[in-house]
Design an enzyme around this catalytic site. Sequence first.
Site, PDB file in Angstrom:
ATOM      1  CE  LYS A 249      -3.936  -1.788   2.742  1.00 32.84           C
ATOM      2  NZ  LYS A 249      -5.026  -1.556   1.785  1.00 32.84           N
ATOM      3  CG  ASP A 260      -7.499  -4.729   7.555  1.00 31.90           C
ATOM      4  OD1 ASP A 260      -8.689  -4.448   7.363  1.00 31.90           O
ATOM      5  OD2 ASP A 260      -6.778  -5.308   6.719  1.00 31.90           O
ATOM      6  NE  ARG A 323     -10.894  -9.732  -1.605  1.00 32.04           N
ATOM      7  CZ  ARG A 323     -11.219  -8.851  -2.542  1.00 32.04           C
ATOM      8  NH1 ARG A 323     -11.511  -9.258  -3.764  1.00 32.04           N
ATOM      9  NH2 ARG A 323     -11.263  -7.564  -2.265  1.00 32.04           N
TER      10      ARG A 323
HETATM   11  N1  BES Z   1      -8.082  -3.690   4.653  1.00 30.30           N
HETATM   12  C1  BES Z   1      -8.251  -3.256   3.312  1.00 30.30           C
HETATM   13  C2  BES Z   1      -9.512  -2.432   3.128  1.00 30.30           C
HETATM   14  C3  BES Z   1      -9.499  -1.148   3.872  1.00 30.30           C
HETATM   15  C4  BES Z   1      -8.896  -0.051   3.308  1.00 30.30           C
HETATM   16  C5  BES Z   1     -10.083  -1.048   5.098  1.00 30.30           C
HETATM   17  C6  BES Z   1      -8.881   1.137   4.021  1.00 30.30           C
HETATM   18  C7  BES Z   1     -10.072   0.150   5.799  1.00 30.30           C
HETATM   19  C8  BES Z   1      -9.475   1.239   5.254  1.00 30.30           C
HETATM   20  C9  BES Z   1      -8.298  -4.470   2.372  1.00 30.30           C
HETATM   21  O1  BES Z   1      -7.542  -5.559   2.757  1.00 30.30           O
HETATM   22  C10 BES Z   1      -7.792  -3.986   1.062  1.00 30.30           C
HETATM   23  O2  BES Z   1      -6.652  -3.677   0.987  1.00 30.30           O
HETATM   24  N2  BES Z   1      -8.655  -3.936   0.076  1.00 30.30           N
HETATM   25  C11 BES Z   1      -8.315  -3.525  -1.224  1.00 30.30           C
HETATM   26  C12 BES Z   1      -8.679  -4.670  -2.138  1.00 30.30           C
HETATM   27  C13 BES Z   1      -8.091  -4.595  -3.479  1.00 30.30           C
HETATM   28  C14 BES Z   1      -6.606  -4.692  -3.483  1.00 30.30           C
HETATM   29  C15 BES Z   1      -8.647  -5.768  -4.269  1.00 30.30           C
HETATM   30  C16 BES Z   1      -9.120  -2.286  -1.554  1.00 30.30           C
HETATM   31  O3  BES Z   1     -10.295  -2.235  -1.189  1.00 30.30           O
HETATM   32  O4  BES Z   1      -8.549  -1.378  -2.128  1.00 30.30           O
HETATM   33 ZN    ZN Z   2      -7.201  -5.695   4.834  1.00 33.00          ZN
HETATM   34 ZN    ZN Z   3      -5.506  -5.413   2.098  1.00 31.31          ZN
END
Ligand code: BES
Ligand code: ZN
Ligand code: ZN
Length: 470
Positions: A249, A260, A323
């Site tokens: 990220k 998370d 997931r």
């Molecule tokens: N934990 C994150 C989602 C999230 C982001 C929760 C910001 C709270 C605040 C999740 O694991 C994630 O990274 N999701 C990605 C998925 C993508 C890479 C398919 C997203 O939603 O951008």
């Molecule tokens: Zn996550």
């Molecule tokens: Zn993630």
Amino acid sequence: MNYKLSNSLDTEVDILLSFNKDEVDTVMIKDLTGLPDFQFNGELDENLMLFTDSGNKVFLLGLGEKNEKCKLRSAFQKFAFRHFKYLQKDLQVDLRNFGDDQIIDALTGLTMASYQMGVFKTEKKDIPEVKYHFLSERSIDDQISEGVAVGESINNIRALIDAPPNQKTPEFLASHVTASAKKHGYKCEVKEKATLEDEGFGALLAVGAGSKNEPRLIKMTYTPKEGADIDIALVGKGITFDSGGLSIKPSQNLHYLKSDMGGAAAVIGAVELVAKLKLKVNVIGIVASAENAVDAESFRPGDVIKSYSGKTIEIIDTDAEGRLVLADGLSYVIKNYKPKRVIDLATLTGSVVRTLAYSAAGMFTNNEEMANSLKQIGENIDEKVWQLPLYKEFESDLHSDLADIRNFSNKPIAGAITAAKFLEAFTEDHDSWLHLDIAGVSFGDSEFSKMKSASGYGVRLLVQYIKTLS
Ligand code: BES
Ligand code: ZN
Ligand code: ZN
């Protein structure tokens, strides 16, 4: 909580009076304060501090329109949080016109107000406990205890979510639950790495592979109805820090990814509270916990892994890790315990935040009865859910040429829906499964902290739903 009960007003002690909009008892306030006039009409969250002739305080708290009673919990929380420095003497709280649920909500709010975030400060502020006197003409000890129990379980999970990621490893979450289980009378079993390997939790292990803090599967069991089926299984995403893994990220706001594990925290709080309230419902809670770290041992985009269900998964993006751990948690609990209903909670996608912002959790389900029930409860208690579809046409977005399924569509659209479709593939065709994407509501800005902090979302929603099953 330190409190006394009394059935009449004592003019020698500070008092808190609360009123709905345009229902302010001006005669009583004039009698207490001697003031000919004051500007207060009971708007939601309106606060005013007046004084009696002898110098005692009379706090007024606005509860808004009658149909805003769902906000009563937060009105009491905000009042006590804002006025702590004025609450160092005894405080009478007039509950004479309150019904049972309103007393529970008010006590939940007052308890939540005492949550302390500065646990790592070297100089701690010594904040004395407020000595409450609750005014009522009937016996309300049970409602007070329930409100305090709810508030304390919520505060416990807020502390977990706000805890720093170098402290709250998967192992730390497991010890927390072990201690809670012992204290509150439910069972906790923890599967460590070797057991996860023996039993085939390939998805949970893949996500945790890059961290020296090894993954755990934490199982909470509260089954007061011996020999009966499991009424409900709760499954929570417990990523103690989500760096994104090799699909790393950006660094801006990365520190907030300690939160998370908000889904896991809601599951932990709900099972703890169900046990405290001794509800006659058989509940299993599963926390699938790992740290998504960057390391030579990390799983990679392109890897194919084998999940607990037996299905193979092609990894497209290691940041779509929630997931994966949920897939193993869901298929484990459904295969082994055949629960009548399953709810999973996860801070799963940024997409749900772009869709519903901070207003509601995204809800996905194949069971309209569960959907309606949660929608109703969510509105009543202001922990809202908003249903999004599980259309079949999204299935092809998760097609993999190599494996049974892939973990990301690779499209910048409908991310919360394709994440839910992925989870659905691991529910063994269960007919009463419901998924809540709580990324926008579990952790965020509020008046209770300078930076983002845990809201405690989910505990009351789950427990009120579980109450309907008893
Ligand atoms: N934990 C994150 C989602 C999230 C982001 C929760 C910001 C709270 C605040 C999740 O694991 C994630 O990274 N999701 C990605 C998925 C993508 C890479 C398919 C997203 O939603 O951008
Ligand atoms: Zn996550
Ligand atoms: Zn993630």
